[in-house]
Design an enzyme around this catalytic site. Sequence first.
Site, PDB file in Angstrom:
ATOM      1  N   HIS A  62       0.815  -1.204   0.000  1.00 36.53           N
ATOM      2  CA  HIS A  62       0.000   0.000   0.000  1.00 36.53           C
ATOM      3  C   HIS A  62       0.854   1.261   0.000  1.00 36.53           C
ATOM      4  CE1 HIS A  62      -3.653   2.219   0.699  1.00 36.53           C
ATOM      5  NE2 HIS A  62      -3.065   2.873   1.673  1.00 36.53           N
ATOM      6  N   LYS A 109      -7.160  14.352  -6.654  1.00 34.09           N
ATOM      7  CA  LYS A 109      -6.621  12.999  -6.592  1.00 34.09           C
ATOM      8  C   LYS A 109      -7.730  12.002  -6.251  1.00 34.09           C
ATOM      9  CE  LYS A 109      -3.029  10.383  -4.200  1.00 34.09           C
ATOM     10  NZ  LYS A 109      -2.240  10.382  -2.967  1.00 34.09           N
ATOM     11  N   SER A 112      -8.518   4.865  -3.148  1.00 34.40           N
ATOM     12  CA  SER A 112      -9.466   3.781  -2.900  1.00 34.40           C
ATOM     13  C   SER A 112      -9.595   3.535  -1.401  1.00 34.40           C
ATOM     14  CB  SER A 112      -8.962   2.500  -3.552  1.00 34.40           C
ATOM     15  OG  SER A 112      -7.784   2.084  -2.902  1.00 34.40           O
ATOM     16  N   HIS A 113     -10.753   3.099  -0.967  1.00 33.68           N
ATOM     17  CA  HIS A 113     -10.910   2.579   0.391  1.00 33.68           C
ATOM     18  C   HIS A 113     -11.774   1.338   0.293  1.00 33.68           C
ATOM     19  CE1 HIS A 113     -10.480   4.030   4.786  1.00 33.68           C
ATOM     20  NE2 HIS A 113      -9.308   3.752   4.268  1.00 33.68           N
ATOM     21  N   ASN A 114     -11.330   0.405  -0.533  1.00 30.97           N
ATOM     22  CA  ASN A 114     -12.163  -0.728  -0.911  1.00 30.97           C
ATOM     23  C   ASN A 114     -12.384  -1.719   0.222  1.00 30.97           C
ATOM     24  OD1 ASN A 114     -12.038   0.461  -3.412  1.00 30.97           O
ATOM     25  ND2 ASN A 114     -10.471  -0.920  -4.208  1.00 30.97           N
ATOM     26  N   ARG A 134      -7.624  14.973   3.234  1.00 29.66           N
ATOM     27  CA  ARG A 134      -6.393  15.421   3.914  1.00 29.66           C
ATOM     28  C   ARG A 134      -5.223  15.532   2.930  1.00 29.66           C
ATOM     29  NH1 ARG A 134      -8.465  12.223   7.718  1.00 29.66           N
ATOM     30  NH2 ARG A 134      -7.091  10.458   7.328  1.00 29.66           N
ATOM     31  N   GLN A 259     -11.757   1.646  11.838  1.00 27.37           N
ATOM     32  CA  GLN A 259     -11.581   3.031  12.248  1.00 27.37           C
ATOM     33  C   GLN A 259     -12.874   3.785  12.092  1.00 27.37           C
ATOM     34  OE1 GLN A 259      -8.120   4.856  10.586  1.00 27.37           O
ATOM     35  NE2 GLN A 259      -7.466   2.872   9.823  1.00 27.37           N
ATOM     36  N   ASP A 287      -0.092  15.055   5.615  1.00 25.05           N
ATOM     37  CA  ASP A 287      -1.232  14.432   6.283  1.00 25.05           C
ATOM     38  C   ASP A 287      -0.816  13.066   6.801  1.00 25.05           C
ATOM     39  OD1 ASP A 287      -1.052  13.662   3.450  1.00 25.05           O
ATOM     40  OD2 ASP A 287      -2.707  12.339   3.972  1.00 25.05           O
ATOM     41  N   SER A 563      -4.783  -0.003  -5.965  1.00 25.19           N
ATOM     42  CA  SER A 563      -5.416  -0.906  -5.018  1.00 25.19           C
ATOM     43  C   SER A 563      -5.344  -2.321  -5.586  1.00 25.19           C
ATOM     44  CB  SER A 563      -6.866  -0.493  -4.787  1.00 25.19           C
ATOM     45  OG  SER A 563      -7.537  -1.491  -4.047  1.00 25.19           O
TER      46      SER A 563
END
Lengths: 787, 264, 84, 84
Positions: A62, A109, A112-114, A134, A259, A287, A563
């Site tokens: 990642h 930009k 992904s937050h798959n 961020r 989270q 960030d 991703s």
Amino acid sequence: MTQSSTSFNIDTVENASTTPETELPWAELGLKEDEYHRIVQILGRRPTAAELAMYSVMWSEHCSYKSSKVHLRQFGEKVTEEMKKDLMVGIGENAGVTNLGDGWAVTFKIESHNHPSYVEPYQGAATGIGGIVRDIISMGARPVAVMDPLRFGDIDHPDTKRVLPGVVSGIGGYGNSLGLPNIGGEVVFDSVYQQNPLVNALAVGVLKHEDLRLANASGVGNKVVLFGARTGGDGIGGASVLASESFDDTKPSKRPAVQVGDPFAEKVLIECCLELFHSELVEGIQDLGAAGISCATSELASNGEGGMHVELTKVLLRDPTLTPGEILMSESQERMMAVVTPGNAEAFEAVMGKWGVEYSWLGEVTDTGRLIIEWDGETIVDVDPRTVAHDGPVYERPYHRPDWQDDLQADTFRISDAAADLPATAEELGEAVVELMSSPNMTDVSWITDQYDRFVGGNTALSQPDDAGVIRVDEETGLGVGLATDCNGRYAYLDPYTGAQLALAEAYRNVATSGAVPMAVSDCLNFGSPEDPEIMWQFAEAVRGLADGCKTLGIPVTGGNVSLYNQTAGRAIHPTPVVGVMGKFDDVARRTPSGFQRWADGQAIYLLGTTADELDGSEFARLRGHLGGLPPKVDLAAEKTLGEILINASRDGMIDSAHDLSEGGLAAALAEMSLRFGVGSRTALDELCERDGVDPFTALFSESQGRALVALPRSEELRFTDMTSARRFPALRLGVVDAVSGGLEVSGPFEGGSFGIGLDELKEVWSSVIPSRFGGLVEAEIATRQQ
Amino acid sequence: MTTTPTDTPLIGEFTAVTPSGPLEGARIGVITFPGTLDDRDAARAVRLGGGTPVPLWHADQSLHGVDAVILPGGFSYGDYLRAGAIARFAPVMDTVVKEAGAAAASSSPLPVLGICNGFQVLTEAQLLPGSMIKNDHLKFICKDQVLRVENTETAWTSQFTQDELITVPMKNQDGQYVVSAEELEAIEAEGRVVFRYVGENPNGSRNHIAGVTNERGNVVGLMPHPEHAVEAGYGPDDATGLREGTDGLTIFTSVVSSLAGGSK
Amino acid sequence: MPTIVVEVMPKPEILDPQGKAIANALPHLGFTGFAGVRQGKRFELTVEGQVTDELLDSARRAAAEMLSNPVIEDVVSVTVAEDI
Amino acid sequence: MPTIVVEVMPKPEILDPQGKAIANALPHLGFTGFAGVRQGKRFELTVEGQVTDELLDSARRAAAEMLSNPVIEDVVSVTVAEDI
Ligand SMILES: Nc1ncnc2c1ncn2[C@@H]1O[C@H](COP(=O)(O)OP(=O)(O)O)[C@@H](O)[C@H]1O
Ligand SMILES: [Mg+2]
């Protein structure tokens, strides 16, 4: 908060040097054996537990892009000087920055937050928005809008019922609370995304040139400060593998499995950062996303003078039981790190006080070339920050074209069973159009987008369902930007090289259709496992295609995200290279909406571009259960010319609406333009069929690229066709806008001569697809998920 | 510490309509709480309405001599606990309550408009009756909403005609207006419903109420967002086209002109 | 009517933004002396007739499967209150 | 740490959209036999040291003035739980 440093078995550098035999849990932290040996080699000793924590997260797929790096280089290599002329910051920083002129710049930009969104849809999607925003703030920009390209499993699969509502309310819940209008996105349903939904998020921000900030720690003696939320055990995993660090009897407390986002904290952080930039109180800023403090310290240090000294016990904690390694790895949200001159420290604190943001001074910039982290005065990290941030492993993963690719490409729609009974008569064609528009991939998505604020900020000139989201940047001049994201995973599956270019072409076309001049690209490359050589081939091909395509179109990739491992039990998603294109308006008042206007009765409808027999991978083929053959041909030169025509037409006020042709072809575009304001049309296919040598079915459902529909007043027809013929671009008068009939009427060389579809009837089926699935039960689901 | 925000908007300046003559004297405060979102929009609307927007900061008790106050929309304190619940304890609210509330000594108490979250703050502060709960469908909803203006006596609605229909954007999650039966009766009897939803009730509000005023008529709460319907091209759709609606502007010209006209 | 009360709280290790905002606000209002605040949910399920073991069991399952989100919340208790 | 628990419920005469949605959904998930559902809030205020009468009193006031809105909610209880 009181913190005791005594409950840990602090693994100091000194200790590491004298106990080389100590076993460390490198494998549990995801490192390969040779990677671990490289760390030992770099350090000349075994790493401390804290160093191991840092290397393991920073060298993860990642953060290090270790499988993709060798391919992504092309985005930098295949760039001409001409393409770079407006590029203020390119790939490599938190987000690329493009010069808009008049002292303005824009940064955007996609990320992904798959997987997190699959585990916990609401929070996963919410924190996805939080993270990308961020990135935008850290460039010195004010975030001004978000977009959300989404892909789910089959619309009727039970898990989609669990995932979709949560994802949508998470995106809304977080983005709405930040005051960021949602200006577009995508909703795609396909069973290949079951268990691997794709939740991508795009954020765009604007800044004045002088506000640009970079992530580097320069100026020896400058202070390093961490501010925002407190650090908790987020992202470390259910149980700490670094438990060996802890030697007190109490069991290590549990670490959060997911989270939770705090959009309020982030909103305050945005305003607070903008005030810092405006008052010129920070030298560099970063960030905290994946890899948290490990990433922020090592990147800031290696991008600057190369040295930093940090006292880790100064970090404000939410969970006092965290060990040093865990603090370094924590991915707690809503945090930022900045570099501040000693002279500005007091003013910095005043800004924090004003916004009620917690902060702690962690250390300072040094010229030692080393990143030194201490715990209560004892050195627990002593590394060259470059080795952590930039010198991670690089893999040339093997790849090869799948053996099945040829068979797949040979299995075209026309020779398949799916083509057995194609609609041919007036009645059949009319029914097919209605069926097309009630497909989950063509349907009205306002059940989703109505949960997003599109007005906040007062600068949204276009949003869903128009082709591009458009945001005004300068209220005096109307200077602004248009953005679109696109990808057809089915095309990319049939041919990843072409598929990536088609994604680019469609996003480019959408932006141009709205009237904006395309300037820059961001991408989010969603693929299966890179360890599978066939998937790796898909990836390599897609990147090559995208890089080549950008070069041909003359717009650079400015940033993006990869991703990988989007697969379950050996079943990978379609290769899904989502492409976002950003374009510029001198005055957004010129933007072209996609729907026929209510007052446009009698306006001429023109079809731009050529139609060929291209149904492989199409939405119509999908409805018939077929996927095979070759995707539509891509002709980027034609896309460019089409773009010029649409942009000029918008600038000169020739056209009153325009819509590009993509999924569902001409039939879909006509229907969408009519459904927008409930204004019908009368069109004839005869000339088109004759000119392009296609049958009426193909004319309606083929997905040939490089096409758009426009509507213009008759007084502009001559000027418009002069423009298209000067460019030798095919333009055909297809019919007229009919604001009276309330229907879609199509005539052509088919049995029956013409068919008509009432817009009310069409709207009914088109708009009920999503609500009929996600009403009732889902509301209870939402109820229990809400505060 | 002085706490008036000094930041100038980064996204351009407010559209330049230079206030002139007596109108420019109308100084309208726009309060920013942590988590407020539509403060810039409200300030822009004031300017387009001909007045002078004055930023007010939640932690500052002073209203800096403004002639009227707007509590804009957003998610003050994240809307955590209840929408508006934490914001109503801000120091600036003490002054707002003092100058606008029932006990305000002045014969013409301070005109106050709460939009969306601002409305929620005003009910929490009990400057307005009732309260807001989750929409009956439980979702956040963003849409163009038609309203009927039923009370044109307030400073904020004086330039509307009675029962005029207007379209402004609505966007909220906790927009269902609830109030006790007795109070509802009183509000209706006294003509204190200022705005009512037209058509399908979008959130379950009692009697389709979208906006109410207090007994003295100086404090108005409105759930939808007039400040998002002040500039052609960026508002709700209307008959002339996409995003052309500017019906909300009349709220701001109303207050500016009633202040200039000496009604304060 | 007899009532089954289900209480749900965010898991201790999970961030609770609401609780945090309340905790930050309390001292400003003069409420001092609290170290932290967490906000959870309380459900009252009313029952016609009697609370049988079966029904209580059903409530327990509803608490675990629907009224709480096991990823971020714990069911604190499922109890019977006769006279709410 | 000792904890003061504050429980707040919507007033009976106020519609509770969340409770209603849950009540509607329960039977679909196989949970039958419940006549109605209402959703309220539960706050845990942790205290460093001891829960004095003063602190409990302060919690009661916080419950009435801030943690609940008297227009729509009732404070059901303010109790001390020693060991959460
Ligand atoms: N998840 C989403 N969030 C916001 N807008 C969306 C979303 N999905 C689709 N849209 C919007 O709906 C419209 C239609 O989407 P799509 O059919 O994918 O457009 P196109 O084919 O022009 O790319 C576009 O305006 C798009 O931005
Ligand atoms: Mg399009």
